[in-house]
Scaffold this motif. Structure first.
Motif, mmCIF file in Angstrom:
data_model
loop_
_atom_site.group_PDB
_atom_site.id
_atom_site.type_symbol
_atom_site.label_atom_id
_atom_site.label_comp_id
_atom_site.label_asym_id
_atom_site.label_seq_id
_atom_site.Cartn_x
_atom_site.Cartn_y
_atom_site.Cartn_z
ATOM 1 N N GLN A 145 0.928 -1.119 0.135
ATOM 2 C CA GLN A 145 0.065 -0.033 0.146
ATOM 3 C C GLN A 145 0.898 1.163 0.016
ATOM 4 O OE1 GLN A 145 -2.439 0.880 3.426
ATOM 5 N NE2 GLN A 145 -3.776 2.226 2.309
ATOM 6 N N VAL A 146 0.587 2.234 -0.975
ATOM 7 C CA VAL A 146 1.501 3.549 -1.213
ATOM 8 C C VAL A 146 0.376 4.592 -1.457
ATOM 9 C CG1 VAL A 146 3.146 4.920 -2.239
ATOM 10 C CG2 VAL A 146 3.368 2.287 -1.972
ATOM 11 N N HIS A 147 -0.267 5.399 -0.325
ATOM 12 C CA HIS A 147 -1.227 6.090 -0.305
ATOM 13 C C HIS A 147 -2.578 5.553 -0.409
ATOM 14 C CE1 HIS A 147 -2.809 10.135 -0.392
ATOM 15 N NE2 HIS A 147 -3.684 9.844 -1.318
ATOM 16 N N ASP A 148 -3.215 5.638 -1.597
ATOM 17 C CA ASP A 148 -4.512 5.136 -1.632
ATOM 18 C C ASP A 148 -4.458 3.998 -2.691
ATOM 19 O OD1 ASP A 148 -4.239 6.700 -3.875
ATOM 20 O OD2 ASP A 148 -6.245 7.752 -3.625
ATOM 21 N N ARG A 149 -3.359 3.217 -3.004
ATOM 22 C CA ARG A 149 -3.277 2.349 -3.858
ATOM 23 C C ARG A 149 -2.308 1.077 -3.534
ATOM 24 N NH1 ARG A 149 -6.104 4.198 -8.543
ATOM 25 N NH2 ARG A 149 -5.194 2.695 -9.756
ATOM 26 N N LEU A 150 -2.746 0.051 -4.106
ATOM 27 C CA LEU A 150 -1.509 -1.187 -3.939
ATOM 28 C C LEU A 150 -0.563 -0.920 -5.125
ATOM 29 C CD1 LEU A 150 -3.714 -4.163 -3.206
ATOM 30 C CD2 LEU A 150 -2.266 -2.892 -1.634
ATOM 31 N N ARG A 151 0.655 -0.773 -4.894
ATOM 32 C CA ARG A 151 1.637 -0.417 -5.761
ATOM 33 C C ARG A 151 2.718 -1.625 -5.814
ATOM 34 N NH1 ARG A 151 3.412 3.621 -8.650
ATOM 35 N NH2 ARG A 151 2.203 4.984 -7.420
ATOM 36 N N CYS A 152 2.774 -2.080 -7.211
ATOM 37 C CA CYS A 152 3.621 -3.235 -7.444
ATOM 38 C C CYS A 152 5.100 -2.617 -7.052
ATOM 39 C CB CYS A 152 3.526 -4.011 -8.943
ATOM 40 S SG CYS A 152 4.608 -5.290 -9.222
ATOM 41 N N VAL A 153 5.910 -3.345 -6.324
ATOM 42 C CA VAL A 153 7.406 -2.852 -6.070
ATOM 43 C C VAL A 153 8.228 -4.086 -6.360
ATOM 44 C CG1 VAL A 153 6.553 -1.420 -4.094
ATOM 45 C CG2 VAL A 153 6.981 -3.762 -3.493
ATOM 46 N N ALA A 154 7.831 -5.453 -6.723
ATOM 47 C CA ALA A 154 8.683 -6.259 -7.175
ATOM 48 C C ALA A 154 7.955 -7.339 -7.894
ATOM 49 C CB ALA A 154 9.403 -6.753 -5.644
ATOM 50 N N ALA A 155 8.416 -7.949 -9.137
ATOM 51 C CA ALA A 155 7.604 -8.930 -9.685
ATOM 52 C C ALA A 155 8.715 -9.538 -10.590
ATOM 53 C CB ALA A 155 6.497 -8.199 -10.604
ATOM 54 N N THR A 156 8.142 -10.762 -11.067
ATOM 55 C CA THR A 156 8.909 -11.668 -11.936
ATOM 56 C C THR A 156 8.360 -11.096 -13.433
ATOM 57 O OG1 THR A 156 7.575 -13.298 -11.882
ATOM 58 C CG2 THR A 156 9.453 -13.499 -10.474
ATOM 59 N N GLY A 157 9.109 -11.496 -14.309
ATOM 60 C CA GLY A 157 8.688 -11.355 -15.847
ATOM 61 C C GLY A 157 7.454 -11.696 -16.077
ATOM 62 N N SER A 158 6.534 -10.700 -16.891
ATOM 63 C CA SER A 158 5.316 -11.364 -17.288
ATOM 64 C C SER A 158 4.932 -10.612 -18.441
ATOM 65 C CB SER A 158 4.189 -10.822 -15.949
ATOM 66 O OG SER A 158 2.741 -11.073 -16.575
ATOM 67 N N TRP A 159 3.753 -10.643 -19.129
ATOM 68 C CA TRP A 159 3.402 -10.033 -20.341
ATOM 69 C C TRP A 159 3.056 -8.702 -19.947
ATOM 70 C CZ3 TRP A 159 3.325 -10.139 -25.564
ATOM 71 C CH2 TRP A 159 2.573 -9.312 -26.225
ATOM 72 N N GLN A 160 2.355 -8.522 -18.718
ATOM 73 C CA GLN A 160 2.016 -7.404 -18.329
ATOM 74 C C GLN A 160 1.912 -7.272 -16.627
ATOM 75 O OE1 GLN A 160 -1.889 -5.754 -19.176
ATOM 76 N NE2 GLN A 160 -1.120 -3.507 -19.477
ATOM 77 N N VAL A 161 2.765 -6.058 -16.191
ATOM 78 C CA VAL A 161 2.745 -5.841 -14.862
ATOM 79 C C VAL A 161 1.849 -4.677 -14.346
ATOM 80 C CG1 VAL A 161 3.919 -5.603 -12.566
ATOM 81 C CG2 VAL A 161 4.582 -7.155 -14.485
ATOM 82 N N PHE A 162 0.687 -4.806 -13.485
ATOM 83 C CA PHE A 162 0.051 -3.498 -13.470
ATOM 84 C C PHE A 162 0.756 -2.847 -12.288
ATOM 85 C CE2 PHE A 162 -3.480 -6.224 -15.238
ATOM 86 C CZ PHE A 162 -3.907 -5.069 -16.129
ATOM 87 N N SER A 163 1.152 -1.576 -12.381
ATOM 88 C CA SER A 163 1.975 -0.867 -11.625
ATOM 89 C C SER A 163 1.110 -0.334 -10.266
ATOM 90 C CB SER A 163 2.312 0.472 -12.129
ATOM 91 O OG SER A 163 2.894 1.488 -11.440
ATOM 92 N N THR A 164 -0.010 -0.176 -10.588
ATOM 93 C CA THR A 164 -0.890 0.263 -9.326
ATOM 94 C C THR A 164 -2.409 -0.500 -9.456
ATOM 95 O OG1 THR A 164 -1.781 2.218 -9.964
ATOM 96 C CG2 THR A 164 0.200 2.366 -8.670
ATOM 97 N N VAL A 165 -2.692 -0.821 -8.368
ATOM 98 C CA VAL A 165 -4.220 -1.505 -8.255
ATOM 99 C C VAL A 165 -5.124 -0.820 -7.349
ATOM 100 C CG1 VAL A 165 -5.637 -3.432 -8.098
ATOM 101 C CG2 VAL A 165 -3.410 -3.530 -9.154
ATOM 102 N N PRO A 166 -6.384 -0.318 -7.385
ATOM 103 C CA PRO A 166 -7.170 0.094 -6.152
ATOM 104 C C PRO A 166 -7.320 -0.867 -5.288
ATOM 105 C CG PRO A 166 -8.001 0.835 -8.663
ATOM 106 C CD PRO A 166 -6.881 -0.245 -8.631
ATOM 107 N N PRO A 167 -7.197 -0.307 -4.018
ATOM 108 C CA PRO A 167 -7.345 -1.430 -2.820
ATOM 109 C C PRO A 167 -8.156 -2.422 -2.810
ATOM 110 C CG PRO A 167 -6.965 0.935 -2.253
ATOM 111 C CD PRO A 167 -7.330 0.722 -3.574
#
Length: 474
Positions: free
Chosen positions: A44-66
């Motif tokens: 959680q960073v401010h009012d969203r979930l922020r991706c701070v680490a991930a393995t390779g993927s077709w697409q990684v969502f940088s932020t997701v609403p809680p």
């Protein structure tokens, strides 16, 4: 799969991490050596979930609403989700087309509060039960390490600026925009108060305060208000003449004369940023603090960007307001026309809202004899005369070439007739005559039918020689 070994391999790296982000990245990297899955950690960073680490993927969502997706559901509920078939879960957010299963566990602090999630998505069949247990144990260790390192990463000032820029763009009124800009300036700068001064045709003015201005901000606003328009003009002119200015937070250096009202309010640190062009009712954003601080150039640059965004949004709001006014106004007389008139009579009150249909007598002969420009001058002069004869709150519309309608609120029909006669007298005073039909809405009658009855009364006046007033039958 030796899950105890997986846990040892991940756990051994955690004490070496020096930041929360590093702990998440090492967890994902070590876990990926054993799990044939797409792995990510969202905090959680401010009012969203922020991706701070991930393995390779077709697409990684940088932020997701809680509360969005499986990850948001797990974070909001604090409960692990094991999804054997993602196609059956309506909350699943597609990351890559071949994902078939997902295990998502909450990352908690030592008190048990969720601070993020650890998510694993499989594209091959897997035994999810042991991976659930492993993920939960790793998430507990990761959460403890994150808290030991100071908690999830704070929102950067650039991220704050982008978030506030979105809020500025969404503002629907100047008041909302000003309050959003001031709140943004305080948040991005970390200084305790911000005030917006704007030039205008009627002189400089203070922008709206924040929703709950503190004692310091209230002091600044009071000192500026007491200083008067000339002092505000000097503050605005100084910013536009010299550009952005800021104090260096050093004691023993007196303020320049233009800043004395601010010093009188207790300001010891100040960033002054011009807003908008100097020749187009621009202004200045004053961001201040009672403490002796040293604003860094990055902070000042971010405030410049914020001021530019605020001005762009203000210019857009004013442009939209002008276009809306043009769309709702007759370009010749400036009166409202059919659109706003239709909305106004839609709220007519039976027995109280009188419609006065007005027609200029002999107007066609003016156009035919002297030309349309002369006719336009007659309409403009008549519009001003009729407006002047109406009471406060009465409304006059131009709905056709030489056709006007006044909408007035009255207590009795004879009151509406008296006002209509006053309009006719005012028209005579400027050398014209008008015919006026008066009608009050009947219970259950549509506004269109009321206007039709007023028109019929008007044509009755025309048939009887013009220059008069007639009340339609109740």
């Amino acid at each position: 799969m030796d899950h105890e070994r997986v846990i040892r391999d991940v756990t051994v790296r955690l004490p070496m991490a020096s930041t929360a982000v590093e702990a998440c990245q090492w967890t994902v990297t070590a876990l990926a050596r054993h799990a044939p899955a797409t792995i990510s950690v969202l905090l959680q960073v401010h009012d969203r979930l922020r991706c701070v680490a991930a393995t390779g993927s077709w697409q990684v969502f940088s932020t997701v609403p809680p509360k969005t997706g499986i990850v948001g559901r797990v974070y909001a509920s604090g409960e692990t989700a094991v999804v054997p078939d993602v196609a059956d879960d309506p909350d699943y957010i597609p990351v890559r087309p071949d994902v078939i299963a997902e295990v998502c566990v909450p990352v908690r602090d030592p008190a048990g509060r969720p601070i993020g999630v650890l998510d694993l998505q499989w594209c091959v069949p897997a035994d999810l039960a042991p991976w659930r247990d492993t993920a939960e144990r790793l998430a507990a260790r990761l959460g403890a390490r994150i808290v030991a390192l100071g908690g999830p990463p704070a929102e950067s000032r650039s991220e704050k600026l982008l978030r506030h820029a979105t809020a500025l763009t969404a503002a629907s009124t100047e008041w909302d925009l000003f309050t959003a800009a001031i709140a943004a300036a305080r948040d991005v700068s970390t200084l305790s108060a911000a005030v917006l001064l704007l030039a205008g045709p009627d002189g400089p003015r203070l922008g709206a305060p924040t929703a709950a201005p503190g004692e310091f901000e209230s002091r600044i606003r009071a000192e500026l208000a007491e200083a008067g328009p000339a002092a505000l003009d000097r503050l605005i002119s100084r910013a536009h003449r010299h550009g952005v200015g800021y104090t260096l937070g050093e004691a023993g250096h007196p303020p320049v004369p233009d800043h004395r009202p601010l010093a009188g309010a207790g300001v010891r640190t100040l960033v002054a940023v011009p807003v908008g062009p100097p020749d187009d009712h621009g202004g200045v954003l004053l961001v201040a603090d009672e403490r002796l601080l040293r604003p860094d150039p990055t902070t000042v640059n971010l405030l410049e960007l914020l001021a530019g965004q605020a001005w762009s949004c203000l210019d857009r709001l004013r442009t939209v307001a002008r276009l809306r006014e043009q769309a709702n106004s007759d370009p010749l007389t400036g009166l409202g026309h059919t659109g706003p008139f239709g909305r106004r009579i839609a709220g007519a009150t039976p027995g109280r809202t009188a419609l006065l249909a007005i027609d200029v007598d002999g107007f066609k002969s003016v156009n035919d004899t002297y030309g349309h420009q002369a006719g336009d001058r007659v309409l403009v002069r008549l519009a001003r005369a009729l407006e002047g004869a109406l009471r406060q709150g009465d409304e006059l519309y131009r709905i056709g070439g030489d056709e006007f309608v006044a909408v007035i609120e009255v207590n009795r029909p004879d009151e509406a007739v008296r006002i209509a006669e006053r309009l006719a007298e005012e028209a005579r005073r400027i050398g014209r005559t008008i015919s006026v039909g008066v009608a009050l809405p009947r219970p259950g009658e549509s506004p269109e039918l009321t206007l039709r009855r007023a028109d019929q009364a008007l044509y009755a006046v025309k048939r009887q020689g013009r220059d008069g007033v007639r009340l339609a039958a109740a």
